[in-house]
Design a protein around this motif. Structure first.
Motif, PDB file in Angstrom:
ATOM      1  N   GLU A 110       0.806  -1.257   0.031  1.00 41.09           N
ATOM      2  CA  GLU A 110      -0.053   0.076  -0.015  1.00 41.09           C
ATOM      3  C   GLU A 110       0.831   1.295   0.002  1.00 41.09           C
ATOM      4  OE1 GLU A 110      -3.376  -1.385   2.950  1.00 41.09           O
ATOM      5  OE2 GLU A 110      -3.634   0.732   2.412  1.00 41.09           O
ATOM      6  N   PHE A 111       2.000   1.059   0.696  1.00 36.18           N
ATOM      7  CA  PHE A 111       2.933   2.117   0.710  1.00 36.18           C
ATOM      8  C   PHE A 111       3.531   2.546  -1.041  1.00 36.18           C
ATOM      9  CE2 PHE A 111       7.172   3.643   0.628  1.00 36.18           C
ATOM     10  CZ  PHE A 111       7.429   4.914   1.035  1.00 36.18           C
ATOM     11  N   TYR A 112       3.639   1.792  -1.473  1.00 34.36           N
ATOM     12  CA  TYR A 112       4.139   2.005  -2.804  1.00 34.36           C
ATOM     13  C   TYR A 112       3.174   2.934  -3.764  1.00 34.36           C
ATOM     14  CZ  TYR A 112       7.234  -2.052  -2.192  1.00 34.36           C
ATOM     15  OH  TYR A 112       8.225  -2.840  -1.852  1.00 34.36           O
ATOM     16  N   GLU A 113       1.848   2.830  -3.505  1.00 31.03           N
ATOM     17  CA  GLU A 113       0.959   3.471  -4.019  1.00 31.03           C
ATOM     18  C   GLU A 113       1.032   4.726  -3.438  1.00 31.03           C
ATOM     19  OE1 GLU A 113      -2.970   1.957  -4.416  1.00 31.03           O
ATOM     20  OE2 GLU A 113      -3.860   3.441  -5.622  1.00 31.03           O
ATOM     21  N   ILE A 114       1.016   4.900  -2.355  1.00 32.24           N
ATOM     22  CA  ILE A 114       1.052   6.334  -1.454  1.00 32.24           C
ATOM     23  C   ILE A 114       2.251   6.990  -2.056  1.00 32.24           C
ATOM     24  CG2 ILE A 114       1.239   7.673   0.554  1.00 32.24           C
ATOM     25  CD1 ILE A 114      -0.275   4.930   1.900  1.00 32.24           C
ATOM     26  N   ARG A 115       3.325   6.596  -2.044  1.00 34.78           N
ATOM     27  CA  ARG A 115       4.455   7.138  -2.298  1.00 34.78           C
ATOM     28  C   ARG A 115       4.965   7.221  -3.768  1.00 34.78           C
ATOM     29  NH1 ARG A 115       8.396   9.752  -3.101  1.00 34.78           N
ATOM     30  NH2 ARG A 115      10.365   9.903  -1.788  1.00 34.78           N
ATOM     31  N   TYR A 116       4.680   6.041  -4.699  1.00 32.76           N
ATOM     32  CA  TYR A 116       5.102   6.036  -5.931  1.00 32.76           C
ATOM     33  C   TYR A 116       3.846   6.015  -6.876  1.00 32.76           C
ATOM     34  CZ  TYR A 116       9.399   4.902  -3.763  1.00 32.76           C
ATOM     35  OH  TYR A 116      10.569   5.001  -2.934  1.00 32.76           O
ATOM     36  N   SER A 117       3.127   4.888  -7.230  1.00 36.50           N
ATOM     37  CA  SER A 117       2.053   4.896  -8.049  1.00 36.50           C
ATOM     38  C   SER A 117       1.384   3.500  -7.978  1.00 36.50           C
ATOM     39  CB  SER A 117       2.519   4.923  -9.667  1.00 36.50           C
ATOM     40  OG  SER A 117       3.289   3.961  -9.899  1.00 36.50           O
ATOM     41  N   ARG A 118       0.230   3.247  -8.658  1.00 36.35           N
ATOM     42  CA  ARG A 118      -0.600   2.226  -8.250  1.00 36.35           C
ATOM     43  C   ARG A 118       0.296   1.024  -9.107  1.00 36.35           C
ATOM     44  NH1 ARG A 118      -7.028   1.754  -8.505  1.00 36.35           N
ATOM     45  NH2 ARG A 118      -6.547   2.523  -6.411  1.00 36.35           N
ATOM     46  N   PRO A 119       0.876   1.287 -10.449  1.00 36.27           N
ATOM     47  CA  PRO A 119       1.615   0.163 -11.119  1.00 36.27           C
ATOM     48  C   PRO A 119       2.679  -0.410 -10.131  1.00 36.27           C
ATOM     49  CG  PRO A 119       1.022   1.551 -12.617  1.00 36.27           C
ATOM     50  CD  PRO A 119       0.605   2.193 -11.348  1.00 36.27           C
ATOM     51  N   VAL A 120       3.388   0.408  -9.232  1.00 40.18           N
ATOM     52  CA  VAL A 120       4.442   0.020  -8.484  1.00 40.18           C
ATOM     53  C   VAL A 120       4.080  -0.896  -7.466  1.00 40.18           C
ATOM     54  CG1 VAL A 120       6.236   0.588  -6.954  1.00 40.18           C
ATOM     55  CG2 VAL A 120       5.882   2.137  -8.943  1.00 40.18           C
ATOM     56  N   ARG A 121       2.852  -0.428  -6.970  1.00 37.69           N
ATOM     57  CA  ARG A 121       2.167  -1.361  -5.932  1.00 37.69           C
ATOM     58  C   ARG A 121       1.853  -2.674  -6.311  1.00 37.69           C
ATOM     59  NH1 ARG A 121      -3.381   0.078  -2.596  1.00 37.69           N
ATOM     60  NH2 ARG A 121      -3.624  -1.885  -1.555  1.00 37.69           N
ATOM     61  N   ILE A 122       1.365  -2.733  -7.626  1.00 36.44           N
ATOM     62  CA  ILE A 122       0.942  -4.247  -8.216  1.00 36.44           C
ATOM     63  C   ILE A 122       2.367  -5.038  -8.355  1.00 36.44           C
ATOM     64  CG2 ILE A 122       0.076  -5.301 -10.131  1.00 36.44           C
ATOM     65  CD1 ILE A 122      -1.958  -3.163 -10.408  1.00 36.44           C
ATOM     66  N   ILE A 123       3.336  -4.179  -8.859  1.00 37.28           N
ATOM     67  CA  ILE A 123       4.673  -4.961  -9.045  1.00 37.28           C
ATOM     68  C   ILE A 123       5.218  -5.285  -7.619  1.00 37.28           C
ATOM     69  CG2 ILE A 123       7.037  -4.980  -9.840  1.00 37.28           C
ATOM     70  CD1 ILE A 123       5.889  -3.382 -12.310  1.00 37.28           C
ATOM     71  N   GLY A 124       5.128  -4.534  -6.803  1.00 43.76           N
ATOM     72  CA  GLY A 124       5.607  -4.863  -5.472  1.00 43.76           C
ATOM     73  C   GLY A 124       4.872  -5.899  -4.757  1.00 43.76           C
ATOM     74  N   GLY A 125       3.712  -5.928  -5.018  1.00 41.19           N
ATOM     75  CA  GLY A 125       2.695  -7.009  -4.560  1.00 41.19           C
ATOM     76  C   GLY A 125       3.046  -8.160  -5.034  1.00 41.19           C
ATOM     77  N   LEU A 126       3.288  -8.491  -6.381  1.00 44.89           N
ATOM     78  CA  LEU A 126       3.589  -9.647  -7.050  1.00 44.89           C
ATOM     79  C   LEU A 126       4.944 -10.144  -6.427  1.00 44.89           C
ATOM     80  CD1 LEU A 126       2.336  -9.077 -10.672  1.00 44.89           C
ATOM     81  CD2 LEU A 126       1.584 -10.844  -9.125  1.00 44.89           C
ATOM     82  N   LEU A 127       5.992  -9.239  -6.394  1.00 41.85           N
ATOM     83  CA  LEU A 127       7.192  -9.796  -6.036  1.00 41.85           C
ATOM     84  C   LEU A 127       7.276 -10.395  -4.769  1.00 41.85           C
ATOM     85  CD1 LEU A 127       9.757  -7.173  -7.548  1.00 41.85           C
ATOM     86  CD2 LEU A 127       9.626  -9.722  -8.117  1.00 41.85           C
TER      87      LEU A 127
END
Lengths: 499, 57
Positions: free
Chosen positions: A109-126
């Protein structure tokens, strides 16, 4: 074989009590925050016991003991490293304090707050990939433990493990984090007693002189000195220090305790107090492994894993063995429940729900999380039965964890403490951080056919250490080169005022 | 090969310190954790009672 009806009775009573408590806690869960972070009302005492329980599974005991068996007393340096890493995170609040202030329910969730939604999806998958691969060997190690400690064949173990997974899956699916925390607490108490009794009997089984003699004969001076030990050495120590620091601040099942805490300060205290036990968590089973070395020397590869449970089956009397097996089952269940919930909530909240563009209701998300708990359970059974164990289980556990932690340490660490961290830097950190561990996992399977010039790539110490360096380099270079095209998002006000 | 006792004693010393920290903290956490669990259960029961009273009123 020492396993008698009294031991069975202890296990049956214990399992019955665990299921009852897990299902009892279910009635207190009414919404998603209640399900995933226990309504953020966990205080220091309960948070501490459940954090320790989560990080102390049979798998932990097994790979620590195997390390003690293979490396003698020198292996115990790992306990000192892990104490330092968790203490540092607890004292400084590195990452965990920021995440708790932002009131996120999962790390991506942090990735979306700080970066973007696609980063959150990639971060979540990894995170999901690293987490489930890491968890894959848990069942197998538990199987080896039970088969040798109880004296049954491997086929009976598979049945026992399936039953255990069903039990854990049920209360995790329906009760969520509160059930996990209540049952973790019970499991922690039983496990602690089991470990104490086992250590007393281990000391009674052999003399210190016998242990020292066994280590000297089997390993020479490398059984005492971690710096001259071929399996350990400086590269291992630095890699483990970094990995444990990253795991302490980023490993979802553990961090869930900080996110469930009633305040950021409570989260930090939970970590600081828990860190006091982390040396023992490693060193106590390593000592059992060293005792096993003195009783069953000469075992190698997968066989070296069976030395400690064989030793326990031989030295523990009726009743005590039942308490220890109940404690080990307890430890596994608490680890499984937390891990199942953590990975299921990541794939649901951070990948699937986002791909649906936020159209899923809280209830649907909760139900999809439950389905994923079941799916991961099935995967565990299949992986555990089909996968061939690596020679050094501890390094497998850490290298799979690095797929996620190496990139995430930079993406989240820089994201919280470096204003210039941006979207491109986060992508680069996550991807470059995962390259070395994935290359290691792929290449170590074909090690014998590799040219000598590439053998160094199959050294886990190197791959693990390199993954952190690559992740940091990816973040710094990616961010600095693209400051104008991808201006960073400022979250300072969110960290100061909270969300 | 001569048996090495001095490093054995050093590592056993480290083992004892880590054991004391482990079981000492565990006893504290078990005691405090029990109080925390009872608090949550009490709060939830009170919440349920209030809900019941509101519904019947």
């Amino acid at each position: 074989m020492n396993f008698s009806w009294i031991d069975w009775l202890i296990i049956v009573v214990y399992l019955g009590a665990t299921i009852s408590v897990g299902l009892y806690a279910k009635k207190f869960v009414s919404d998603l925050s209640g399900y995933l972070v226990a309504g953020r009302r966990i205080r220091v005492g309960l948070g501490t016991s459940t954090l320790i329980a989560t990080e102390l599974g049979t798998v932990t005991i097994m790979y620590m003991a195997q390390n003690g068996y293979q490396n003698g007393f020198a292996a115990m340096v790992f306990g000192i490293i892990i104490l330092i890493a968790y203490m540092l995170v607890g004292r400084t609040g590195f990452i965990i304090e920021g995440l708790r202030k932002l009131r996120v329910m999962t790390i991506p969730e942090f990735y979306e707050i700080r970066y973007s939604r696609p980063v959150r999806i990639i971060g979540g998958l990894l995170l999901f990939l690293g987490g489930t691969l890491n968890m894959g060997i848990f069942l197998k190690l538990d199987g080896v433990f039970l088969s040798h400690a109880m004296g049954f064949g491997d086929s009976a173990v598979a049945v026992i493990m399936v039953i255990m997974l069903i039990v854990v899956g049920l209360y995790t699916m329906f009760g969520g984090m509160l059930s996990v925390i209540f049952t973790d607490y019970m499991q922690f108490a039983v496990m602690t007693l089991g470990m104490l009794l086992t250590t007393i009997f281990a000391f009674r089984a052999v003399s210190l002189h016998q242990v020292a003699q066994a280590v000297t004969t089997s390993l020479g001076s490398s059984g005492f000195n971690p710096f001259t030990n071929g399996n350990l050495g400086w590269s291992f120590i630095f890699w483990m220090l970094l990995s444990n620091f990253a795991a302490a601040s980023l490993w979802a099942p553990g961090v869930a305790r900080a996110l469930s805490a009633e305040s950021p300060k409570t989260g930090k205290r939970v970590y600081t107090i828990s860190s006091l036990t982390f040396a023992g968590r490693a060193i106590i089973p390593m000592f059992w492994g060293v005792v096993a070395l003195s009783l069953y020397p000469g075992l190698t590869g997968e066989d070296s894993m069976s030395a400690m449970p064989r030793m326990l089956g031989a030295i523990l009397p009726t009743g005590v063995l039942g308490i220890l097996i109940a404690g080990m089952l307890a430890a596994s269940m608490s680890t499984y429940s937390s891990y199942l919930l953590a990975w299921a909530s990541v794939i649901t909240r951070d990948v699937i729900a986002l791909l649906f563009g936020g159209r899923l209701s809280e209830k649907t998300i909760m139900n999809i999380t439950r389905v994923w708990v079941a799916l991961i359970g099935v995967y565990l059974v299949l992986f555990g039965l089909l996968y061939t164990m690596p020679d050094i289980a501890l390094k497998y556990v850490y290298i799979t964890g690095n797929i996620y932690t190496a990139g995430a340490l930079s993406a989240i660490g820089f994201g919280l403490y470096w204003r210039k961290a941006n979207n491109v830097g986060a992508y680069a950190a996550l991807i470059t951080g995962a390259i070395a561990p994935i290359a290691f996992l792929l290449l170590s399977g074909i090690k014998s056919s590799l040219p000598p010039s590439l053998i160094w790539l199959t050294n886990p110490n190197f791959s693990g250490f390199a993954s952190f360096a690559l992740g940091a380099a990816g973040m710094i270079v990616g961010s600095l080169l693209t400051q104008k095209s991808n201006p960073p998002i400022d979250i300072t006000h969110l960290l100061k005022e909270g969300r | 090969m001569e048996t090495v006792m001095t490093p054995t004693y050093i590592w056993i010393g480290i083992f004892i310190v880590s054991g004391v920290l482990f079981w000492g903290t565990a006893v504290w956490a078990i005691y405090r954790g029990f109080i925390d669990i009872m608090d949550i259960v009490t709060q939830e029961k009170e919440k349920a009672n209030r809900k019941k009273q509101n519904t019947s009123a």
